[in-house]
Design an enzyme around this catalytic site. Structure first.
Site, PDB file in Angstrom:
ATOM      1  N   GLN A  66       0.815  -1.210   0.000  1.00 19.26           N
ATOM      2  CA  GLN A  66       0.000   0.000   0.000  1.00 19.26           C
ATOM      3  C   GLN A  66       0.853   1.265   0.000  1.00 19.26           C
ATOM      4  OE1 GLN A  66      -3.214   0.028  -0.520  1.00 19.26           O
ATOM      5  NE2 GLN A  66      -3.072   2.243  -0.628  1.00 19.26           N
ATOM      6  N   GLU A  67       1.927   1.247   0.754  1.00 19.68           N
ATOM      7  CA  GLU A  67       2.755   2.453   0.910  1.00 19.68           C
ATOM      8  C   GLU A  67       3.532   2.802  -0.360  1.00 19.68           C
ATOM      9  OE1 GLU A  67       2.874   4.685   3.183  1.00 19.68           O
ATOM     10  OE2 GLU A  67       1.948   3.762   4.919  1.00 19.68           O
TER      11      GLU A  67
END
Length: 183
Positions: A66-67
């Site tokens: 996600q990051e």
């Protein structure tokens, strides 16, 4: 790759349905431009530090997906760096706790070690509550407190929290389910 990432200790970290290959497939599916060597290296770091700091490796992989989508040189608009998008101040504080004399948040090994240790610290602080851990990881202490305050009132939570943090928690949990279920 580090010797510790190849050790038998790491291999005992997996349950019957888990394997290092499952993690590698997930990483490759998130960023298809990665070389096999990078997939191997990143999975080794994730496994090593997850084991060392007692953090679920699937959660670490879900956060990285996600990051940064496993992009080594990722930089956010607010200044977070590397695979786990660690803020420099957080990186410095965690590195001091780890007694690291030098660290580089754009180095995958340092970034993953510091990011996993930070997740471990949040795990203890929030007694394993993944929603609060992720809200804090993404938006800081205030966002975690808002998440806790309005836990059962989704509309109020949406109005008071940054939507980004609320959405982030959902997306990381979806990544976690994906790695747990599909790979």
């Amino acid at each position: 790759m580090d010797e510790v990432a190849n050790s038998k200790v790491v291999l005992t970290f997996f349950g019957k349905k888990d394997s290092p290959e499952k993690l590698k497939k997930f990483i490759g599916s998130v960023n298809q431009k990665l070389s096999a060597a990078d997939v191997e290296r990143f999975s080794g770091y994730i496994l090593t530090y997850s084991k060392q700091y007692d953090v679920d490796y699937k959660l670490v992989a879900a956060v990285i997906a996600q990051e940064s989508k496993f992009k080594v040189n990722a930089k956010s608009r607010v200044g977070a760096l590397g695979l786990m998008q660690v803020m420099p101040t957080t990186g410095k504080n965690v590195a001091q706790k780890l007694k690291l004399s030098h660290h580089n948040l754009l180095d995958p090994k340092d970034n993953i070690q510091i990011g996993v240790k930070f997740i471990s610290m949040l795990h203890k602080e929030y007694k394993g509550d993944i929603n609060l851990m992720l809200a804090h990881y993404n938006g800081g202490y205030r966002q975690a407190e808002l998440y806790k305050t309005f836990r059962y009132f989704e509309l109020l939570r949406l109005l008071t929290m940054h939507y980004e943090t609320f959405d982030y928690v959902k997306k990381v949990k979806a990544n976690y389910r994906k790695i747990s279920r599909e790979f």
